[in-house]
Design a protein around this motif. Structure first.
Motif, short mmCIF file in Angstrom:
data_model
loop_
_atom_site.label_atom_id
_atom_site.label_comp_id
_atom_site.label_asym_id
_atom_site.label_seq_id
_atom_site.Cartn_x
_atom_site.Cartn_y
_atom_site.Cartn_z
N ARG A 38 0.85 -1.20 0.00
CA ARG A 38 0.00 0.00 0.00
C ARG A 38 0.88 1.24 0.00
NH1 ARG A 38 -4.45 -2.00 4.46
NH2 ARG A 38 -5.49 -3.53 3.14
N GLU A 178 -15.70 -6.43 -4.14
CA GLU A 178 -14.33 -5.94 -3.99
C GLU A 178 -14.29 -4.46 -4.32
OE1 GLU A 178 -11.68 -8.20 -6.31
OE2 GLU A 178 -11.97 -10.06 -5.19
N LYS A 179 -13.66 -3.71 -3.44
CA LYS A 179 -13.53 -2.27 -3.65
C LYS A 179 -12.04 -1.91 -3.69
CE LYS A 179 -17.84 -0.53 -1.66
NZ LYS A 179 -18.43 0.38 -0.67
N GLY A 180 -11.70 -1.05 -4.60
CA GLY A 180 -10.31 -0.61 -4.71
C GLY A 180 -10.24 0.88 -4.93
N CYS A 181 -9.16 1.49 -4.48
CA CYS A 181 -8.95 2.94 -4.62
C CYS A 181 -7.52 3.19 -5.03
CB CYS A 181 -9.28 3.66 -3.32
SG CYS A 181 -9.04 5.43 -3.40
N GLN A 182 -7.32 3.93 -6.08
CA GLN A 182 -5.98 4.24 -6.54
C GLN A 182 -5.86 5.74 -6.75
OE1 GLN A 182 -4.86 2.19 -10.06
NE2 GLN A 182 -2.78 2.97 -10.10
N SER A 183 -4.83 6.34 -6.19
CA SER A 183 -4.62 7.80 -6.31
C SER A 183 -3.32 8.07 -7.03
CB SER A 183 -4.58 8.44 -4.92
OG SER A 183 -3.51 7.92 -4.17
N GLU A 184 -3.25 9.25 -7.62
CA GLU A 184 -2.02 9.64 -8.31
C GLU A 184 -0.93 9.93 -7.29
OE1 GLU A 184 -2.72 12.88 -10.83
OE2 GLU A 184 -4.14 11.81 -12.13
#
Length: 670
Positions: A38, A178-184
């Motif tokens: 992470r 399923e949950k996912g989060c992606q940030s710059e």
């Protein structure tokens, strides 16, 4: 019974049979992934997750069971017990009423039989006894008519007496999601530095000093608060005092802005002239030009001090600094450094007081907030305009190598290899010193000592070598190690930082002190000098004789090249006049000689061009700075020809001056 063995059973020895195999059960889930990564915003990199949840859920049901000890459980148990008790109580009440009615009927019958047997009793008593059995059935019938029999209540089951009350429930099946989060990723920079033990030690020492200063401030604050409280206790309030007095520091910025707005309205006509006025009469003057007076800058406390130095700030083109002191040896006293802005001519932006007269100053081109100042007592100091204090952040002392004579000029140089700021100073003691700002101190190194060629004869015919008196100096614009030094004897020395005991060349320039030396900003070989012997001379440092000589009929205080042309320069003389020359138009006479100072016994001392605007500022011996705008004839640019573009840039300016010098060099070459 016989033990039956399978044919493929292994035959083990006694030792193998007695050997123990241990299995350890752990709480870790073997199916949990161990490579989850992470992004850490704190450390700005992807980090491996150390701890993962080891819980494995095999069955999950959502129920409606309520604990018996809870508030809701108690309420329900009490409600059920009350409903159960109501039914037997009502049935018992009904049976008691029926028994009473039956008893009354039975007693009525017995009394009627008694009357028939005993007729010998009185009539009054017989009438009463006859009425009683007649009224009893009527009352009973009315009661029965009024109160109908209650319906029978069905028996209820007793409540569950266990700890939990049963409630049926249906558990919905939740589908897995399923949950996912992606940030710059945030922008980052690579930084590296070498740190040694001394840097760490100095950092700790500096931190300790800050802590000690903070403690001292707290102590001083507590003492001042106590003193104020004591004063307030002693003081008898006769009038109502203002409880909330806002300090002037909080409104200083607003006051400055308001002051500038008022000044813009007051000096609106001058601001309009500065921005838009062009003298149309230049068309009828031929080559001559004029200087238009604009603002006058004056501070009340500097009326008895002379303007000893002027320098424009390299970043803010409307800001300039002036040094105030005295050139008279017998009238030395305090000095001041003032910073003015063209936006506010009525009052200086910054004021720095000193115990000795400020004789020179210079701004750092890389750090415009740093200002170096040289004083008459031989000290040099560094002021930081960003700090609110009026005290210098660095100052030389007798232990740190201060000059023994007045410091006549200071010049900043490029930062050294360790990125430390450094500047040079020249003084009457003959020393040219390099000062470096190293952490919390000024480190000095003597670059060169000016020595006279003719020694003084001492006792017993001994030759004593005397030091020369440095008055002015300037560093080459391109060659960092090359610089020129003007002396009190009138000589100009060409020196190098690499040679501390030898001069590269000596120019017999003037008969009196060389007040100013300045390299041309465009031509790498040309420099200008002025002296108290009434002359201004232009030199080529490869030739020992001057290229141009101008006699102004009185002592010249200062000379300066213009930033927009290689052939334009200005000079001021002690008769109060300012002279502007343009060699490309007239090589023999100034295009403008105008009186700047009108009062008697007043002299002009310094002049400087603004780096952007077509104005000059002139200082005098009464502490007044006058700004003047150049007329169009004094800043002529090459005319545009039809079909041809006008070339601009430093190369064009250098060629223009080189043409003039070639005309002067021709007779010598022939």
């Amino acid at each position: 019974r016989a033990l039956v063995k399978s044919p493929d059973q292994l035959e083990l020895t006694e030792a193998e049979l007695k050997k123990e195999f241990t299995r350890t059960l752990t709480t870790d889930n073997p199916h949990v992934p161990k490579n989850i990564v992470r992004y850490s915003f704190k450390e700005r990199e992807y980090k491996l997750v150390d701890y993962m949840d080891q819980t494995a859920i095999h069955l999950s049901l959502n129920g409606n069971l309520i604990p018996k000890d809870s508030d809701e459980g108690r309420r329900q148990s009490i409600r059920s017990s009350i409903e159960g008790e109501k039914a037997p109580v009502e049935t018992a009440a009904e049976t008691s009423e029926e028994v009473e009615i039956k008893d009354e009927e039975h007693t009525g019958d017995t009394e009627a039989a008694g009357e028939g047997e005993g007729e010998g009793e009185g009539e009054g008593e017989g009438d009463e006894e006859r009425k009683a059995p007649d009224e009893a059935p009527e009352v009973a019938a009315a009661a029965e008519a009024e109160e109908p029999p209650p319906p029978k209540v069905p028996e209820k089951k007793l409540a569950n007496q266990f700890n939990f009350i049963e409630r049926a429930s249906m558990t919905p099946y939740n589908p897995l999601r399923e949950k996912g989060c992606q940030s710059e990723p945030l922008p980052s920079k690579n930084f590296s530095a070498n740190v040694n033990q001394w840097d760490i030690y100095d950092a700790y020492v500096e931190e300790l000093q800050k802590m000690e200063k903070a403690k001292e401030k707290e102590k001083s604050k507590s003492q001042t608060v106590k003193k104020e409280e004591e004063k307030r206790g002693r003081r008898r309030l006769s009038t109502v005092e203002l409880q909330h007095v806002e300090p002037i520091s909080r409104i200083s910025r607003a006051a400055k802005i308001a002051e500038r707005m008022v000044n813009l309205n007051t000096f609106d006509d001058i601001a309009q002239d500065f921005k838009y006025f062009e003298d149309a009469s230049d068309e009828f003057r031929g080559q001559q030009g004029t200087l238009l007076p604009l603002w006058h800058f004056q501070y009340e406390n500097t009326k008895k001090l002379a303007i000893t130095a002027i320098s424009w700030n390299p970043k803010y083109t409307d800001l300039f600094a002036v040094g105030c002191g005295s050139y008279d040896f017998m009238k030395q006293g305090h000095g001041m450094v003032l910073l003015y802005s063209l936006k506010n001519p009525s009052f200086p932006e910054y004021i720095f007081n000193s115990n000795s007269g400020a004789m020179c100053l210079d701004f750092n081109s890389e750090h415009p907030c740093l200002m170096a100042v040289g004083f008459y007592d031989g000290n040099v100091a560094i002021y930081n305009l960003k700090k609110a204090t009026s005290q210098p952040i660095y100052k030389s002392t007798a232990e740190s190598g201060k000059h023994t004579g007045p410091v006549w000029q200071v010049k900043w140089q490029k930062d050294d290899m360790d990125n430390n700021s450094n500047f040079f100073s020249v003084s009457s003691d003959g020393r040219i010193v390099s000062w470096t700002l190293v952490k919390n101190e000024l480190v000095h190194v003597d670059v060169i000592k000016l020595s006279r060629e003719e020694g003084v004869q001492g006792p017993e015919e001994l030759q004593l070598q005397t030091l020369g008196c440095g008055i002015s100096f300037d560093f080459h614009k391109k060659i960092d190690y090359l610089f020129l030094v003007g002396t009190e004897e009138g000589k100009i020395y060409k020196c190098s930082k690499s040679y501390s005991k030898q001069f590269l060349d000596v120019f017999e320039a003037h008969h009196m002190a060389v007040d100013t030396i300045s390299w041309n900003p465009y031509h790498l070989k040309v420099f200008i000098s002025c002296s108290s012997d009434w002359t201004v001379k232009i030199w080529d440092h490869t030739i020992k004789t001057p290229m141009f000589v101008y006699d102004l009929n009185c002592a010249v205080g200062d000379v300066a090249w213009s930033p927009f042309s290689s052939t334009v320069f200005a000079a001021v003389s002690i008769d109060g006049k300012a002279h502007v020359f343009d060699l490309s138009i007239n090589k023999y006479e100034p295009l403008c000689s105008q009186l700047v100072v009108t009062k008697k016994k007043n002299k002009t001392t310094h002049v400087q061009f603004n780096p952007v605007y077509p104005i000059i500022i002139v200082g005098d011996e009464r502490g007044i700075i006058t700004s003047l705008k150049l007329s169009p004839n004094l800043r002529k640019m090459p005319k545009e020809k039809k079909g041809q573009e006008v070339k601009k840039g430093p190369e064009v300016e250098m060629e223009k001056l080189e043409k003039l010098l070639s005309l002067v060099r021709e007779p010598e070459s022939k």
